[in-house]
Design an enzyme around this catalytic site. Structure first.
Site, short mmCIF file in Angstrom:
data_model
loop_
_atom_site.label_atom_id
_atom_site.label_comp_id
_atom_site.label_asym_id
_atom_site.label_seq_id
_atom_site.Cartn_x
_atom_site.Cartn_y
_atom_site.Cartn_z
N SER A 181 10.41 -1.48 -100.95
CA SER A 181 9.71 -2.35 -100.00
C SER A 181 10.08 -3.82 -100.11
CB SER A 181 8.20 -2.18 -100.17
OG SER A 181 7.83 -2.56 -101.48
N HIS A 209 7.29 3.92 -97.30
CA HIS A 209 7.88 3.04 -96.27
C HIS A 209 8.94 3.77 -95.44
CE1 HIS A 209 6.05 -0.88 -97.11
NE2 HIS A 209 6.00 -0.47 -98.37
N LYS A 240 0.28 3.19 -93.94
CA LYS A 240 1.33 2.30 -93.43
C LYS A 240 1.65 2.69 -91.99
CE LYS A 240 2.71 0.55 -97.80
NZ LYS A 240 2.83 1.19 -99.10
#
Ligand SMILES: *Cc1c(COP(=O)(O)O)cnc(C)c1O
Length: 391
Positions: A181, A209, A240
């Protein structure tokens, strides 16, 4: 006598080192534009990759679930807290990820704590990328297994470390973030899987991610590399790209059955609410129906990254919509972020110890929720601030 006096001194020390984090408050929902401290700013900080955090279909699903299931699960999942929505989400996620089975947990962080110490123990060795997420590190700390770190994304070093240690191991686990990230780079998963197969090591990837971003309709890194069936354990988050709250693990039926019997956060902590669960189901439904938002995210990312590069900024080796703009000195990065805020842009400075000394940066997180004009607005401001600061 104040027994917590020592914490006051610790806080003062953090402030002195400019490591004290002033937490900003968002007034209202997530989106391309948000209100922070009464000011409307362009949001380049959130992991809301697909705009799901305030998506109408997800909001409706959530409201409906409250009417149908109430607001709280009332017990841990193993006693009386598993509601039909939980199982529906697990079925949908397993099918979306092309896996046999799925277990939903309270968060991605918790998911790592539920897997790593549960499947490893005394006599085992965990090979962990040196830049893995804090929740993987903590999961390893909770395990009685020995942890051996290998150099970031370096498969030759991984092989060397396995070769050096394999004779003393009962079982071996290789664990990596899918997308890192801070730099936006992707783990070399095909090579990791090859090496692990050669030595009979279990492979686990944390795709926090990657899902909603990589692969067909955002199915994640395993789908992106066409490695389905070759990665033993996939950890994911619902907080997310999926826009809600919670985490999950996908893998074989045996793995999931075992985690439901022995994963301590599952056994001793209450699960996510029906409202969160239903919203997550809706996000999987939207992605299963169409990859439009994923394509929009990537169009935005490429557009923004090309404009920054053309303007002379160093965005490193990112391979995803995570866009780190490296500035160098810690002081410059924080001044840059403050000046951007003055230009109505909310973009976070990331400094040591999160990234190496002298590699301080502004990290921009792109979203399908951004419009082209938003991105033009941001690049113009970056250029202006860079000129003002002489970088
Ligand atoms: C954000 C993140 C997590 C934590 O997920 P939550 O759902 O916020 O608890 C875990 N692993 C990685 C790699 C992450 O980036």
């Amino acid at each position: 006598m104040d027994k917590l006096e020592f914490l006051k001194r610790e806080l003062e020390s953090l402030r002195e080192q400019s490591l004290y984090n002033e937490i900003r408050t968002i007034e209202g929902p997530q989106g391309a534009w948000i209100v922070v401290n009464g000011k409307r700013v362009l949001n380049l900080c959130s992991n809301n990759y697909l705009g799901f955090a305030n998506n109408a279909e997800l909001r409706e699903a959530s409201k409906k679930a409250v009417d149908e299931y109430g607001v709280g699960p009332g017990a841990v999942r193993t006693i009386a807290g598993t509601q039909t929505v939980h199982l529906e989400l697990e079925r949908k996620l397993a099918s979306f990820k092309h896996a046999e089975a799925c277990i939903v947990l309270q968060g991605g962080f918790v998911a790592n704590l539920a897997v790593i110490p549960t499947i490893t123990g005394d006599g085992d060795i965990i090979f962990s990328d040196e830049l893995n997420h804090a929740s993987i590190i903590d999961g390893c700390r909770l395990s009685k297994a020995r942890v051996v770190r290998y150099a970031h994304n370096d498969v030759a070093d991984l092989r060397k470390k396995i070769e050096e240690n394999k004779d003393s191991a009962r079982r071996m686990l290789v664990v990596t973030d899918g997308v890192f990230s801070m730099d936006g780079d992707i783990a070399p998963l095909p090579d990791i899987v090859d090496v692990a197969d050669e030595y009979g090591a279990i492979v686990m990837v944390d795709d926090a991610h990657g899902e909603g971003v990589l692969g067909d309709s955002g199915r994640g890194i395993v789908n992106h590399f066409k490695l389905e069936g070759r990665v033993d354990i996939e950890v994911g988050t619902l907080s997310k790209a999926f826009g809600v709250m919670g985490g999950y693990v996908t893998g074989s039926q045996t793995l999931i059955d075992y985690l439901k019997q022995r994963g301590r956060p599952f056994l001793f902590g209450t699960g996510i609410t029906a409202a969160d669960t239903a919203a997550a189901i809706a996000s999987v439904d939207v992605l299963t129906r169409s990859d439009e938002l994923v394509r929009r995210l990537w169009d935005n990312a490429r557009y923004f990254q090309n404009k920054l590069k053309d303007a002379g900024f160093d965005i490193g080796g990112t391979e995803t919509p995570i866009t780190p703009v490296t500035l160098g000195e810690e002081k410059i990065a924080s001044a840059f972020s403050r000046k951007l805020f003055g230009e109505n842009i909310f973009a976070q400075a990331i400094s040591y110890p999160t990234v190496p000394k002298g590699k301080a940066r502004i990290r921009c997180m792109l979203s399908a929720a951004h419009e082209r004009e938003d991105l033009d607005f941001a690049v113009d401001a970056f250029v202006r601030v860079a000129r003002e600061l002489g970088v």
